[in-house]
Write a protein that holds these residues in place. Structure first.
Motif, mmCIF file in Angstrom:
data_model
loop_
_atom_site.group_PDB
_atom_site.id
_atom_site.type_symbol
_atom_site.label_atom_id
_atom_site.label_comp_id
_atom_site.label_asym_id
_atom_site.label_seq_id
_atom_site.Cartn_x
_atom_site.Cartn_y
_atom_site.Cartn_z
ATOM 1 N N GLN A 66 5.864 -24.580 -4.645
ATOM 2 C CA GLN A 66 6.014 -25.524 -3.540
ATOM 3 C C GLN A 66 4.979 -25.300 -2.444
ATOM 4 O OE1 GLN A 66 8.342 -27.939 -3.871
ATOM 5 N NE2 GLN A 66 8.558 -26.939 -5.841
ATOM 6 N N ASP A 67 4.576 -24.038 -2.245
ATOM 7 C CA ASP A 67 3.684 -23.687 -1.140
ATOM 8 C C ASP A 67 2.745 -22.563 -1.571
ATOM 9 O OD1 ASP A 67 2.422 -23.129 1.213
ATOM 10 O OD2 ASP A 67 4.246 -22.773 2.361
ATOM 11 N N PRO A 68 1.552 -22.915 -2.076
ATOM 12 C CA PRO A 68 0.624 -21.902 -2.572
ATOM 13 C C PRO A 68 -0.226 -21.244 -1.486
ATOM 14 C CG PRO A 68 -0.305 -24.055 -2.897
ATOM 15 C CD PRO A 68 1.068 -24.261 -2.315
ATOM 16 N N ARG A 69 -0.025 -21.659 -0.224
ATOM 17 C CA ARG A 69 -0.833 -21.093 0.859
ATOM 18 C C ARG A 69 -0.564 -19.608 1.025
ATOM 19 N NH1 ARG A 69 1.133 -25.300 5.349
ATOM 20 N NH2 ARG A 69 3.080 -24.550 4.476
ATOM 21 N N GLY A 70 -1.512 -18.930 1.624
ATOM 22 C CA GLY A 70 -1.328 -17.526 1.934
ATOM 23 C C GLY A 70 -0.568 -17.341 3.230
ATOM 24 N N TYR A 71 0.011 -16.162 3.390
ATOM 25 C CA TYR A 71 0.734 -15.786 4.606
ATOM 26 C C TYR A 71 0.361 -14.366 4.984
ATOM 27 C CZ TYR A 71 3.498 -19.976 4.163
ATOM 28 O OH TYR A 71 3.875 -21.296 4.105
ATOM 29 N N PRO A 72 0.378 -14.035 6.267
ATOM 30 C CA PRO A 72 0.032 -12.670 6.684
ATOM 31 C C PRO A 72 0.972 -11.642 6.059
ATOM 32 C CG PRO A 72 0.139 -14.128 8.582
ATOM 33 C CD PRO A 72 0.682 -14.893 7.411
ATOM 34 N N VAL A 73 0.405 -10.506 5.681
ATOM 35 C CA VAL A 73 1.219 -9.433 5.127
ATOM 36 C C VAL A 73 1.287 -8.260 6.095
ATOM 37 C CG1 VAL A 73 0.937 -10.063 2.719
ATOM 38 C CG2 VAL A 73 -0.723 -8.541 3.781
ATOM 39 N N GLY A 74 0.892 -8.469 7.346
ATOM 40 C CA GLY A 74 1.017 -7.431 8.363
ATOM 41 C C GLY A 74 -0.284 -6.726 8.629
ATOM 42 N N ALA A 75 -0.203 -5.738 9.479
ATOM 43 C CA ALA A 75 -1.386 -4.980 9.878
ATOM 44 C C ALA A 75 -1.650 -3.907 8.845
ATOM 45 C CB ALA A 75 -1.189 -4.373 11.261
ATOM 46 N N GLY A 76 -2.423 -4.225 7.843
ATOM 47 C CA GLY A 76 -2.786 -3.246 6.842
ATOM 48 C C GLY A 76 -4.254 -2.901 6.933
ATOM 49 N N LEU A 77 -4.859 -3.186 8.052
ATOM 50 C CA LEU A 77 -6.292 -2.988 8.167
ATOM 51 C C LEU A 77 -6.641 -1.506 8.186
ATOM 52 C CD1 LEU A 77 -6.963 -5.801 10.742
ATOM 53 C CD2 LEU A 77 -7.216 -5.867 8.287
ATOM 54 N N ALA A 78 -7.713 -1.183 7.483
ATOM 55 C CA ALA A 78 -8.054 0.214 7.227
ATOM 56 C C ALA A 78 -8.646 0.944 8.422
ATOM 57 C CB ALA A 78 -9.036 0.282 6.053
ATOM 58 N N ASP A 79 -9.121 0.265 9.428
ATOM 59 C CA ASP A 79 -9.717 0.964 10.565
ATOM 60 C C ASP A 79 -9.139 0.441 11.867
ATOM 61 O OD1 ASP A 79 -10.973 -1.451 11.065
ATOM 62 O OD2 ASP A 79 -12.873 -0.835 10.228
ATOM 63 N N ASP A 80 -9.780 0.758 12.958
ATOM 64 C CA ASP A 80 -9.252 0.377 14.275
ATOM 65 C C ASP A 80 -9.528 -1.072 14.651
ATOM 66 O OD1 ASP A 80 -11.932 0.349 14.828
ATOM 67 O OD2 ASP A 80 -11.843 1.848 16.410
ATOM 68 N N GLY A 81 -10.220 -1.815 13.807
ATOM 69 C CA GLY A 81 -10.473 -3.224 14.076
ATOM 70 C C GLY A 81 -11.652 -3.486 14.993
ATOM 71 N N LEU A 82 -12.511 -2.483 15.214
ATOM 72 C CA LEU A 82 -13.670 -2.675 16.078
ATOM 73 C C LEU A 82 -14.534 -3.823 15.590
ATOM 74 C CD1 LEU A 82 -15.452 -1.818 18.435
ATOM 75 C CD2 LEU A 82 -16.539 -0.158 16.904
ATOM 76 N N TRP A 83 -14.731 -3.906 14.271
ATOM 77 C CA TRP A 83 -15.545 -4.985 13.712
ATOM 78 C C TRP A 83 -14.962 -6.342 14.064
ATOM 79 C CZ3 TRP A 83 -12.880 -8.176 10.556
ATOM 80 C CH2 TRP A 83 -11.715 -7.674 9.990
#
Length: 122
Positions: A66-83
């Motif tokens: 019904q809905d093939p769109r993606g959804y956030p899976v949370g903060a799984g980012l490997a670094d501090d997000g400076l980039w």
């Protein structure tokens, strides 16, 4: 592979398909983000860049039909997000409470418009 891992931060997958507008019943083209992967450093074990899913489709295949769109899976980012900050991307947007779509997904053209839950799972 190392050059790829250092040059890319995110890989965004976009899909499109024919659909039917839920309000007018008119054919429409649907374009949507299905997945976003964060590219990390090269793994010494495999020699391939590490990847972290940060936006992906629903696991339930019936709901995904019904809905093939993606959804956030949370903060799984490997670094501090400076980039991300340098690029002007607010990582809070990728949290589930901020990543909701504006409305229901348009009807997929291959689903039965009367009983969309009974569509074939392609």
């Amino acid at each position: 592979m190392r050059q790829i891992a250092t040059a890319l931060d995110l890989v965004v997958f976009i899909d499109r398909e024919a659909g039917v507008d839920r309000t007018t019943g008119e054919p429409t083209e649907i374009r949507y983000v299905t997945e976003i992967l964060e590219v990390g450093p090269v793994s010494s074990d495999s020699g391939l860049p590490t990847v972290t899913e940060i936006f992906k489709p629903l696991e339930d295949l019936n709901r995904r039909a019904q809905d093939p769109r993606g959804y956030p899976v949370g903060a799984g980012l490997a670094d501090d997000g400076l980039w991300a900050r340098r690029a002007g991307l607010d990582l809070a947007w990728l949290q589930p409470e901020h990543g909701a779509w504006d409305g229901p997904f348009p009807l997929r053209s291959w689903l039965d418009p009367v009983n969309p839950d009974e569509g074939d799972l392609r």
